[in-house]
Design a protein around this motif. Structure first.
Motif, PDB file in Angstrom:
ATOM      1  N   VAL A  27      40.987 -39.848 121.835  1.00 25.49           N
ATOM      2  CA  VAL A  27      42.006 -38.718 121.619  1.00 25.49           C
ATOM      3  C   VAL A  27      41.537 -37.676 120.649  1.00 25.49           C
ATOM      4  CG1 VAL A  27      44.235 -38.388 120.120  1.00 25.49           C
ATOM      5  CG2 VAL A  27      44.008 -40.521 121.890  1.00 25.49           C
ATOM      6  N   LEU A  28      40.662 -37.931 119.691  1.00 31.80           N
ATOM      7  CA  LEU A  28      39.773 -36.881 118.741  1.00 31.80           C
ATOM      8  C   LEU A  28      39.349 -35.945 119.752  1.00 31.80           C
ATOM      9  CD1 LEU A  28      39.470 -38.864 115.557  1.00 31.80           C
ATOM     10  CD2 LEU A  28      40.480 -36.641 115.730  1.00 31.80           C
ATOM     11  N   GLY A  29      38.449 -36.742 120.782  1.00 27.19           N
ATOM     12  CA  GLY A  29      37.586 -35.782 121.389  1.00 27.19           C
ATOM     13  C   GLY A  29      38.302 -34.821 122.388  1.00 27.19           C
ATOM     14  N   THR A  30      39.221 -35.326 122.768  1.00 28.12           N
ATOM     15  CA  THR A  30      40.277 -34.758 123.678  1.00 28.12           C
ATOM     16  C   THR A  30      40.991 -33.498 122.926  1.00 28.12           C
ATOM     17  OG1 THR A  30      40.721 -36.482 125.103  1.00 28.12           O
ATOM     18  CG2 THR A  30      42.459 -34.689 125.286  1.00 28.12           C
ATOM     19  N   MET A  31      41.415 -33.729 121.936  1.00 20.07           N
ATOM     20  CA  MET A  31      41.759 -32.693 120.992  1.00 20.07           C
ATOM     21  C   MET A  31      40.775 -31.544 120.387  1.00 20.07           C
ATOM     22  SD  MET A  31      44.898 -33.322 120.823  1.00 20.07           S
ATOM     23  CE  MET A  31      45.932 -32.647 119.432  1.00 20.07           C
ATOM     24  N   ALA A  37      48.532 -35.392 119.007  1.00 24.67           N
ATOM     25  CA  ALA A  37      48.034 -36.709 118.969  1.00 24.67           C
ATOM     26  C   ALA A  37      48.428 -37.506 117.760  1.00 24.67           C
ATOM     27  CB  ALA A  37      46.406 -36.441 119.021  1.00 24.67           C
ATOM     28  N   VAL A  38      48.400 -38.825 118.032  1.00 25.47           N
ATOM     29  CA  VAL A  38      48.828 -39.767 116.877  1.00 25.47           C
ATOM     30  C   VAL A  38      47.935 -41.096 116.894  1.00 25.47           C
ATOM     31  CG1 VAL A  38      50.445 -41.427 115.876  1.00 25.47           C
ATOM     32  CG2 VAL A  38      51.347 -39.086 116.711  1.00 25.47           C
ATOM     33  N   ILE A  39      47.205 -41.234 115.645  1.00 24.90           N
ATOM     34  CA  ILE A  39      46.161 -42.390 115.695  1.00 24.90           C
ATOM     35  C   ILE A  39      46.767 -43.188 114.742  1.00 24.90           C
ATOM     36  CG2 ILE A  39      43.908 -42.773 114.975  1.00 24.90           C
ATOM     37  CD1 ILE A  39      43.002 -40.053 116.184  1.00 24.90           C
ATOM     38  N   ALA A  40      46.770 -44.611 115.476  1.00 31.02           N
ATOM     39  CA  ALA A  40      47.412 -45.744 114.521  1.00 31.02           C
ATOM     40  C   ALA A  40      46.041 -46.264 114.037  1.00 31.02           C
ATOM     41  CB  ALA A  40      47.998 -46.652 115.078  1.00 31.02           C
ATOM     42  N   ALA A  41      45.650 -46.164 112.781  1.00 31.08           N
ATOM     43  CA  ALA A  41      44.342 -46.465 112.235  1.00 31.08           C
ATOM     44  C   ALA A  41      44.260 -47.717 111.327  1.00 31.08           C
ATOM     45  CB  ALA A  41      43.419 -45.381 111.745  1.00 31.08           C
ATOM     46  N   PRO A  94      39.634 -46.161 108.624  1.00 28.18           N
ATOM     47  CA  PRO A  94      40.673 -45.470 108.839  1.00 28.18           C
ATOM     48  C   PRO A  94      40.816 -44.336 107.956  1.00 28.18           C
ATOM     49  CG  PRO A  94      41.343 -47.689 108.733  1.00 28.18           C
ATOM     50  CD  PRO A  94      39.850 -47.736 108.492  1.00 28.18           C
ATOM     51  N   THR A  95      40.278 -44.225 106.825  1.00 29.80           N
ATOM     52  CA  THR A  95      40.079 -43.046 106.092  1.00 29.80           C
ATOM     53  C   THR A  95      39.048 -42.063 106.471  1.00 29.80           C
ATOM     54  OG1 THR A  95      40.711 -44.364 103.992  1.00 29.80           O
ATOM     55  CG2 THR A  95      39.608 -42.163 103.667  1.00 29.80           C
ATOM     56  N   TYR A  96      37.916 -42.561 107.250  1.00 31.27           N
ATOM     57  CA  TYR A  96      37.038 -41.669 107.734  1.00 31.27           C
ATOM     58  C   TYR A  96      37.520 -41.203 108.917  1.00 31.27           C
ATOM     59  CZ  TYR A  96      32.603 -40.158 109.766  1.00 31.27           C
ATOM     60  OH  TYR A  96      31.559 -39.438 110.314  1.00 31.27           O
ATOM     61  N   LEU A  97      38.243 -41.831 109.771  1.00 25.96           N
ATOM     62  CA  LEU A  97      39.023 -40.961 110.977  1.00 25.96           C
ATOM     63  C   LEU A  97      40.018 -40.089 110.525  1.00 25.96           C
ATOM     64  CD1 LEU A  97      39.906 -44.308 113.258  1.00 25.96           C
ATOM     65  CD2 LEU A  97      38.302 -42.465 113.704  1.00 25.96           C
ATOM     66  N   ALA A  98      40.758 -40.367 109.486  1.00 23.33           N
ATOM     67  CA  ALA A  98      41.674 -39.555 108.913  1.00 23.33           C
ATOM     68  C   ALA A  98      41.038 -37.942 108.355  1.00 23.33           C
ATOM     69  CB  ALA A  98      42.278 -39.994 107.646  1.00 23.33           C
ATOM     70  N   SER A  99      39.826 -38.307 107.555  1.00 27.66           N
ATOM     71  CA  SER A  99      39.222 -37.099 107.247  1.00 27.66           C
ATOM     72  C   SER A  99      38.513 -36.289 108.102  1.00 27.66           C
ATOM     73  CB  SER A  99      38.122 -37.311 106.245  1.00 27.66           C
ATOM     74  OG  SER A  99      37.135 -38.014 106.681  1.00 27.66           O
ATOM     75  N   THR A 100      38.051 -36.915 109.577  1.00 24.11           N
ATOM     76  CA  THR A 100      37.485 -36.300 110.650  1.00 24.11           C
ATOM     77  C   THR A 100      38.662 -35.434 111.345  1.00 24.11           C
ATOM     78  OG1 THR A 100      35.857 -38.371 110.887  1.00 24.11           O
ATOM     79  CG2 THR A 100      36.452 -36.723 112.919  1.00 24.11           C
ATOM     80  N   ALA A 101      39.490 -36.163 111.246  1.00 15.85           N
ATOM     81  CA  ALA A 101      40.696 -35.149 111.956  1.00 15.85           C
ATOM     82  C   ALA A 101      41.286 -33.844 111.195  1.00 15.85           C
ATOM     83  CB  ALA A 101      42.138 -36.114 111.923  1.00 15.85           C
ATOM     84  N   LYS A 114      46.028 -46.001 108.212  1.00 17.88           N
ATOM     85  CA  LYS A 114      46.344 -44.372 108.122  1.00 17.88           C
ATOM     86  C   LYS A 114      47.133 -44.386 109.260  1.00 17.88           C
ATOM     87  CE  LYS A 114      43.990 -43.245 104.430  1.00 17.88           C
ATOM     88  NZ  LYS A 114      44.709 -42.962 103.086  1.00 17.88           N
ATOM     89  N   LEU A 115      48.140 -43.113 109.361  1.00 18.38           N
ATOM     90  CA  LEU A 115      48.604 -42.806 110.769  1.00 18.38           C
ATOM     91  C   LEU A 115      48.329 -41.412 110.900  1.00 18.38           C
ATOM     92  CD1 LEU A 115      50.708 -43.820 113.226  1.00 18.38           C
ATOM     93  CD2 LEU A 115      52.345 -42.289 112.010  1.00 18.38           C
ATOM     94  N   ILE A 116      47.335 -41.083 111.689  1.00 16.49           N
ATOM     95  CA  ILE A 116      46.882 -39.621 111.584  1.00 16.49           C
ATOM     96  C   ILE A 116      47.601 -38.873 112.704  1.00 16.49           C
ATOM     97  CG2 ILE A 116      44.850 -38.336 112.047  1.00 16.49           C
ATOM     98  CD1 ILE A 116      43.324 -40.920 111.305  1.00 16.49           C
ATOM     99  N   VAL A 117      48.263 -37.909 112.243  1.00 15.62           N
ATOM    100  CA  VAL A 117      48.864 -36.854 113.317  1.00 15.62           C
ATOM    101  C   VAL A 117      48.384 -35.479 113.642  1.00 15.62           C
ATOM    102  CG1 VAL A 117      51.375 -36.139 113.713  1.00 15.62           C
ATOM    103  CG2 VAL A 117      51.439 -38.170 112.336  1.00 15.62           C
ATOM    104  N   ILE A 118      47.989 -35.089 114.733  1.00 16.66           N
ATOM    105  CA  ILE A 118      47.119 -33.987 114.945  1.00 16.66           C
ATOM    106  C   ILE A 118      48.153 -33.035 115.743  1.00 16.66           C
ATOM    107  CG2 ILE A 118      45.183 -32.917 115.574  1.00 16.66           C
ATOM    108  CD1 ILE A 118      43.858 -35.515 115.632  1.00 16.66           C
ATOM    109  N   GLU A 119      48.672 -31.995 115.445  1.00 16.18           N
ATOM    110  CA  GLU A 119      49.452 -31.045 116.366  1.00 16.18           C
ATOM    111  C   GLU A 119      48.513 -29.757 116.783  1.00 16.18           C
ATOM    112  OE1 GLU A 119      53.644 -30.236 115.609  1.00 16.18           O
ATOM    113  OE2 GLU A 119      53.609 -31.598 114.018  1.00 16.18           O
ATOM    114  N   TYR A 120      48.602 -29.577 118.038  1.00 16.32           N
ATOM    115  CA  TYR A 120      47.942 -28.446 118.660  1.00 16.32           C
ATOM    116  C   TYR A 120      48.955 -27.613 119.213  1.00 16.32           C
ATOM    117  CZ  TYR A 120      45.306 -25.449 122.021  1.00 16.32           C
ATOM    118  OH  TYR A 120      45.154 -24.463 122.901  1.00 16.32           O
ATOM    119  N   LYS A 121      49.040 -26.491 118.794  1.00 11.52           N
ATOM    120  CA  LYS A 121      49.834 -25.378 119.103  1.00 11.52           C
ATOM    121  C   LYS A 121      49.194 -24.165 119.971  1.00 11.52           C
ATOM    122  CE  LYS A 121      54.255 -26.181 117.043  1.00 11.52           C
ATOM    123  NZ  LYS A 121      54.010 -27.325 116.153  1.00 11.52           N
TER     124      LYS A 121
END
Ligand code: BES
Ligand code: MN
Ligand code: ZN
Length: 495
Positions: free
Chosen positions: A297-301, A315-319, A198-205, A245-252
């Protein structure tokens, strides 16, 4: 790889390899009209030998005696005027696989000029670029010997006569962005559970957001999730030393500041042992792929940011990692979700819905236009659809129809299962508001029924990608699906 759109005639271009289609009955596809007579004559003689049947995906190399093309790759395209979208994709794939076997450093592809049933030139070009670029993906991050890159470095594509160049250029960019998104998703999916935590996914984001001004991330740790009341999500990571981790990515991308976002929610179980309801050992390694929803979701973002879509996306990822231990959640435990609904956990292996339900409650704050969750949720989806088709469930038929249509357009196939209230009773519990499993039957439907109870405040659809996210056996590896479906959905939306 570099992709360009040709504007001159293909014959005028010097290239390591010219790729041309052949119809059954030994007829070269139309683009040959732009070839000089000597080369066309030579190719006709080769085709007349019958060595290439024209069957979809057959290939044959020709080394012409005098031509600006060092090689010509002939590719079977089936019956003239009956080329289906799926067959076109197959032909493109065969061509790229054949190209990778040679030392050709550049190629001219004429396949996007072919007439395809119910599709236009922009679609053909986008699919061509998408298939070529996603085929360049090779996994070697955890191998000590890196694979050599393919010799092919640039592909020039011709367009059908009269095609609008602006829309062709946009299609090329979209195909490339989708492929990059797919390759991002594949890499994350393929990484082992001891790397991709989960930490790796968070740092990827976080790293992804650092590359684009339009992206921002927020990472919630367990303490912050506890404060929000995410007792369901935290019950899954309770047995693991890896912090959820709850990973929240916002695209504006919208210039309108008030524009409501499209929301994606990904299941990010970085390894699913089943927890105390431990899975059997066979093929358990494949449960490293249980974060493929998050990866998509990360690929799509990645693709959305690369294309610069003029909408807002969250995008919200529940890791989390699902492990058995003395601190793990046990069957019979009752937890309270962020929504306030209590859940009796009858099987700790039905953990995906437990992390997703709190993420689905969390996203209410964004007042979403729509929400799609993507999850490798049930073995039942694999039993029903195999590795070809994702399961789609939604209480909103118009939304389901929109996504089904896009799945046909993109060939990232999905099919609907019913989400009728009649199934809800299977989730009744004597000790909580709801049980986390609905018994052995209709597993994909009852899983979606569970999620539905947390999605009442917005338009929602669920994609169960348990069968489509990765392949097993000799071809074991993540597929990058359903990035094409998600990206195309977002491309068609307005701010
Ligand atoms: N990640 C699995 C689903 C899965 C299984 C995906 C096999 C791909 C291949 C999920 O967490 C799970 O274990 N689901 C259970 C639910 C059951 C306990 C109600 C399943 O499908 O068996
Ligand atoms: Mn599980
Ligand atoms: Zn799982």
């Amino acid at each position: 790889m570099k992709y360009t759109l040709l504007n001159s005639s293909t014959a005028a271009k010097a290239t390591d390899c010219l790729v041309i289609g052949v119809w059954t009955k030994g007829k070269l596809t139309a683009p040959v009209g732009s070839l000089d007579e000597a080369l066309a004559g030579e190719l006709r003689r080769v085709v007349a030998t019958g060595d290439i049947s024209g069957k979809i995906g057959d290939t044959l190399y020709v080394h012409p005696s005098s031509s600006k093309a060092k090689r010509v790759l002939l590719v079977g395209c089936g019956d003239e005027s009956a080329l289906e979208a799926r067959s076109y994709r197959k032909a493109v794939n065969a061509a790229i696989k054949a190209l990778f076997k040679t030392n050709a450093k550049d190629a001219v592809m004429t396949l996007a000029e072919l007439p395809i049933k119910d599709r236009d030139g922009a679609w053909a070009l986008s699919m061509l670029v998408q298939e070529c670029e996603s085929s360049t993906y090779q996994y070697d991050q955890t191998k000590s010997k890196k694979k050599p890159a393919y010799a092919l470095k640039s592909v020039a594509c011709s367009a059908p006569k009269g095609a609008n160049r602006a829309s062709m250029n946009e299609a090329l960019k979209a195909g490339l962005a989708i492929a990059n998104g797919m390759n991002t998703a594949k890499e994350l999916g393929n990484l082992p559970g001891n790397v991709c935590t989960p930490t790796y996914l968070a740092s990827t984001a976080t790293k992804l957001a650092a590359k684009h001004k339009t992206l921002t991330t927020k990472i919630l740790n367990e303490k912050q999730m506890k404060k929000l009341g995410m007792g369901s999500l935290l019950s899954v990571s309770a047995g693991s030393k890896e912090e959820a981790k709850l990973i929240v990515i916002e695209y504006k991308g919208s210039s309108k500041t008030t524009s409501k976002p499209y929301v994606l929610v990904g299941k990010g179980i970085t390894f699913d042992t089943g927890g105390i309801s431990l899975k059997p050992g066979g093929a358990m390694d494949e449960m490293k792929f249980d974060m493929c929803g998050a990866a998509s979701v990360l690929g799509t973002m990645t693709a959305v940011a690369q294309m610069g879509l003029q909408i807002n996306v969250v995008a919200v990822i529940a890791a989390a990692e699902n492990m058995p231990s003395s601190t793990a959640t046990k069957p019979g435990d009752v937890v309270t979700s962020m929504s306030g609904q209590t859940i009796e956990i009858l099987n700790t292996d039905a953990e995906g819905r437990l992390v997703l339900c709190d993420a689905l409650t969390y996203v209410e704050r964004f007042k979403p236009k729509t929400v799609i969750d993507i999850a490798t949720l049930t073995g039942a989806a694999v039993a029903t659809f195999g590795d070809q088709t994702s399961a789609l469930l939604s209480p909103n038929q118009a939304f389901a129809d929109e996504l089904l249509g896009i799945s046909q357009d993109t060939l990232d196939l999905a099919w609907q299962l019913p989400l009728w209230d009649e199934y809800q009773s299977l989730l009744e519990s004597n000790f909580a508001d709801i049980a986390n499993i609905g018994g052995p039957r209709a597993g994909t439907i009852t899983a979606a029924c569970f999620l539905q109870r947390f999605t009442k405040k917005y338009t929602w659809a669920h994609l169960d990608i348990a069968g489509t996210a990765w392949l097993s056996g000799a071809q074991k590896g993540a597929t990058g699906r359903p990035v094409p479906l998600l990206v195309e959905y977002l491309r068609r939306q307005k701010a």
